[in-house]
Design a protein around this motif. Sequence first.
Motif, short mmCIF file in Angstrom:
data_model
loop_
_atom_site.label_atom_id
_atom_site.label_comp_id
_atom_site.label_asym_id
_atom_site.label_seq_id
_atom_site.Cartn_x
_atom_site.Cartn_y
_atom_site.Cartn_z
N ALA A 1 93.63 74.29 -16.47
CA ALA A 1 92.55 74.51 -16.15
C ALA A 1 92.33 75.21 -14.38
N PRO B 1 89.80 69.61 -19.94
CA PRO B 1 90.54 70.12 -20.42
C PRO B 1 92.04 69.71 -21.51
N ASP C 1 89.42 76.27 -23.43
CA ASP C 1 88.38 76.18 -22.82
C ASP C 1 87.54 75.21 -23.75
#
Lengths: 193, 596
Positions: A64, A82, B369
């Motif tokens: 991330a 994440p 995500d």
Amino acid sequence: MLVETERSSTESSAASGLDFEDTALTLTLRLPGSAPAPPAVASLSSSSSSAFPDADRKCASSDADPDRSSLLAASSDAAPAPKARVVGWPPVRSYRKNALAGVAGSSKANQAAKFVKVAVDGAPYLRKVDLQAYAGYDQLLRALQDKFFSHFTIRKFADDERKLVDAVNGTEYVPTYEDKDGDWMLVGDVPWK
Amino acid sequence: MAPAAPMGRGGSRAAPAAAAPPWHVLPDEVWEHAFSFLPADSDRGAAAAACRSWLRAERRSRRRLAVANCYAASPQDAVDRFPAVRAVEVKGKPHFADFGLVPPAWGAAAAPWVAAAADGWPLLEEISFKRMVVTDDCLEMIAASFRNFQVLRLVSCEGFSTAGLAAIAAGCRNLRELDLQENEIEDCSIHWLSLFPESFTSLVTLNFSCLEGDVNITVLERLVTRCHNLKTLKLNNAIPLDKLANLLRKAPQIVELGTGRFSADYHPDLFSKLEAAFAGCKSLRRLSGAWDAVPEYLPAFYCVCDGLTSLNLSYTTVRGPELIKFISRCKKLQLLWVMDLIEDRGLAVVASSCNKLQELRVFPSAPFDAAEQVSLTERGLVDVSASCPMLESVLYFCRRMTNEALITIAKNRPNFTCFRLCIIEPHTPDYTTHQPLDAGFSAIVESCKGLRRLSVSGLLTDIVFKSIGAHADRLEMLSIAFAGNSDLGLHYILSGCKSLKKLEIRDCPFGDKPLLANAAKLETMRSLWMSTCSLTLGACRQLARKMPRLSVEVMNDPRRRCPLDSLTDESPVETLYVYRTIAGPRFDTPACVQIV
């Protein structure tokens, strides 16, 4: 024939195919091939952000972007942290992954383009630029130059500062913008993001 | 004298002219003509197994050959058996290679196939390679060896560059189709497009959408202008929007268009230019591309919406109203590929507008995500399957599902032939009842009797596999991930699923027992993939000993250095890939792959 109903032995994490070195700290809930998690698994995953902050930091560094780490400290109904990625899951072709990464850019957000109007003194009509498309003020300046090329060019000054300069008579243009309070501000003071 | 005897003797004395020869002494040409009407290769194969004369007639007249696993037979076997082939398709790496599960340099080299074809099939006209390693040398050999070469199709391949494309352009005088789909092509900055001679006008399909680099647009325009039969044109990202408009004006007969990078700052002039160009394309039926589509330009497409049957916007990041407005105008759509940005409300509009829909694919915009939540749920799929009576193929990525939704879908659409559901988070249960999704998927296989391809996901126990094994009689390909709770699950599948050809499994607790108990089944299948399950090396060795006509490949972590021979029977196996073959073990495996 088979009559066993017991669960067969599970893989050790070493052979599980996960491609990172994190310990079982976060993995016990999600070891691939392990017995199905209890029905509360959905709620467990979403609270993992608070339960395992260490692993989240490691995850954040690997995939991330830093912006997301602020989500980790959010309230209980915040998005799950994440996760450490499992190889090849979800099953998205690498071609598509690369295309998505290219399109979404570094922010990984699929927001609509941020268009703002640009007016130049003396120009007959306004233009719009997409702020999302530029990574910094330099690029924005260059884009403005492209759009209003008949009006000005970029001249590099001695102290390495780039300014927009009128192509004809050399007077300097100063980019300004109106912020949400209605004040006119000089472009370049606030960090790009 | 009497008519020719039923024994089929040629007979030294001529029969009376009126008597026809018995059917089984008809000359080969008649059989060849009869076989040309058989629709499927499997029918031809069955005919060839009837008797020697049919075998001879069938194999000598076979024009199209599809080799679904490049290691199932050697190239020389193929050329020897079918000497008159004009079109060949060869597939290499297993499907999970698409997701990075196959180690690099695993194999699937196209070179041996090209070499054998160059030698044995000089009249070859078409080559298709999928998931294979194709080098520039291969492409050069293709250009040099087949004087009537017409069709080159490369799908998910790698190993070549624009230099190879240059050889094709320069050497294939009669090329009709150059179709490059999702390949990794190295850009050597060679202007390969320029190498099509000025006299070259036969192109019908040109797809270079996966090419990363620049192309010379002037050259492209000239090529498009002189190829009057061009029907399919798929551009890459390097073509700017105003040049697209020019190209469309030069090729208004186009049927399929890939727009490439459909993005620029909004300009009313450019918009009008595009709109006019599209208005001229009266035959346009299939549209794809639009990678960075700016919403303001979408209305330029409106004039072609009425005629569109196929729309691939799966790389378009346009959201919401503009996207929905656009799709809702395409009332004749049969195929729709979109991103999940369409959301449930968009799919509701699709359901009411696009009643002719046959295939729907919804891809994830942010698969890695979890924070980026898009409102696409089971609702969208339920709506579409309720309102689109011809829907038969679905690929759907979402984050939540319920048994009730799946049961409803199964009831509404018993005509599914392909149902692939990917719930992004592994082990996700029914979000309302927290139960496994066994009931939902069971309903699908019980209701959809013609189901040929199925991918399951979410929280699943052995129960669903019992249903699949028992009911999915026509199922040919099954993909399983993070599912099941014991060996029973795999046993149900392998002992059922009468038509199973390809089985791919990852991260499931399936062990040695069901594999060995159902070893014979594996020879009736094309291939089996199992990764991150509970297999041991001993079982793989045993399987290989028991089934000599299977190739048993064991792949371990490439970073692990010790050779497989030194490992004990108890060692865990990371990846198993088993396939039937008449060619024996292959010799081109990398270090981390071993045939046991």
